[in-house]
Enzyme design. Structure first.
Site: not given
Length: 407
Positions: A120, A65, A149, A312-313, A124
């Site tokens: 580039y 890589l 990409n 509560p309640g 490659k």
């Protein structure tokens, strides 16, 4: 199995190495394909040639890589993308190691369309030919991937990924520039790429050739390899999705992120760039003397989630709906949920009340049925009761569809 990963500190390398580590110690149950012990050799620009020599002497698979994407001088393309590949293959040959070797190349190596004349891409392509010649000379298995990409967590912004830059800038309130919103990208998500790398490790790589337009043509006998899952999106579509992600903490509206979709993968990528202070956000609590009610999350077509706190309640509810239905789950405290079908039975009597005792000590989900008036009562004299609530549709103040009636 001993696996050499060159470029191990890069975007793809880091994601692959972490997956291999999880495979090696048994944390990854999905990718684990054998009981064989996995040893990972990580090689990057700070490593030494002595280390490379040692790794090449006994590795069983190589993921190459390593490469140069944004050099200070274009001449570095050939040195970084061809020169190191040559060194790697020469070192393998030195030790007579003919293990499989994967090469990370680029779609720019086609030198077609906007890639024509790309230095580039030329570097490659030269690396590809080097690998194919190595395959002919040694008989070693070579796997050449021309990646389009790439995007995903840990991808470096302002480098060679527009998606990484857009995600980073949106997450950090920075400006982005889009010259042509209609420009379409082919995109591969990092997890899909890593899945393919594990397939390659197993000998199950996906093969292809490229047509005259540089498009993938799947072929089990193809010269090249490819990631079978990719997405196409325009720059404008990407920005629009990112804007909806940015707005979510304020609107609570979760964009449609169906399984396997580009939107789902982009959202995960965007979140990975959030700064610390944005990983937490306030919710609007509607507070009164009975407790509070807080909307947590909304969806376009699957309703919404809320949290209800009863003192509560206190009794809450006492209403019914024609079509809307809900699920209540008490997660703290204890109480009772009551439901009664609206209207009278065939004898002119009210329908019986259904009661469900609920407690955070035993999590249970209770349906609030359409056409049934319902309530929830906190039976404690001292403690609040906390209930997670789901409604199958968003609340519409123009059509609340909620009718008061005591159970």
């Amino acid at each position: 199995m001993k696996i050499l990963v060159t470029g191990a500190a890069g975007f793809v390398g880091k994601n692959l190495v972490e997956t291999l580590k999880c495979m090696s110690d048994g944390r990854d149950k999905y990718h684990c394909f054998s009981d064989e012990e996995i040893t990972i050799y990580e090689y990057d620009k700070d490593s030494t040639l002595e280390e490379l020599d040692r790794y090449c002497s006994d590795c069983d698979f190589v993921f190459n890589l390593a490469g140069v994407n944004r050099p200070k001088d274009n001449s570095e393309f050939m040195a970084g993308n061809f020169g190191f590949a040559s060194t790697l293959l020469d070192t393998l040959k030195k030790h007579g190691n003919t293990c499989p070797v994967m090469l990370s190349s680029s779609i720019q190596a086609t030198l077609l369309g906007r890639y024509a004349g790309s230095e580039y891409g030329q570097s490659k392509l030269a690396g590809e030919e080097l690998f194919f010649n190595y395959e002919q000379e040694t008989g070693a298995k070579v796997l050449v991937y021309r990646f389009p990409n790439l995007f995903g967590k840990w991808c470096r912004p302002n480098y060679n990924s527009a998606v990484a830059t857009f995600c980073n800038n949106k997450a950090n309130d920075l400006e982005i520039t889009v010259n042509d919103p209609s420009t379409e990208l082919e995109l591969v998500y990092i997890d899909d790429l890593v899945d393919e790398m594990v397939c390659a490790l197993q000998g199950n790589e996906h093969r292809c050739d490229f047509d005259e337009d540089g498009q993938v043509s799947p072929d089990t006998a193809g010269k090249y390899c490819y990631v079978p899952v990719s997405h196409h999106a325009t720059l404008g579509e990407i920005v629009e999705l990112l804007d909806s992600f940015v707005a979510q903490p304020k609107t609570l509206m979760m964009p449609a992120i169906t399984d396997g979709s580009f939107a789902k993968k982009l959202y995960s990528t965007y979140l990975s760039y959030l700064p610390k202070e944005k990983a937490i956000y306030d919710l609007e609590m509607k507070v009164d003397n009975r407790g509070s009610f807080t909307e947590v999350l909304k969806t376009f077509d699957h309703g919404q989630f809320s949290v209800n706190i009863s003192k509560p309640g206190i009794t809450k509810g006492q209403h019914w709906h024609h079509t809307k239905w809900e699920i209540f789950m008490v997660v703290s405290g204890h109480g009772v949920i009551q439901q009664r079908r609206v209207g009278l039975d065939e004898n002119g009597q009210p329908y019986p009340i259904h009661e469900y005792m609920v407690s955070g000590d035993k999590l249970q989900a209770v349906y609030m049925l359409p056409g049934y008036t319902h309530n929830i009562i906190n039976l404690s004299d001292t403690d609040d009761m906390v209930t997670l609530m789901f409604a199958n549709e968003l609340f519409n103040p123009q059509k609340p569809e909620t009718y008061f009636e005591e159970v």
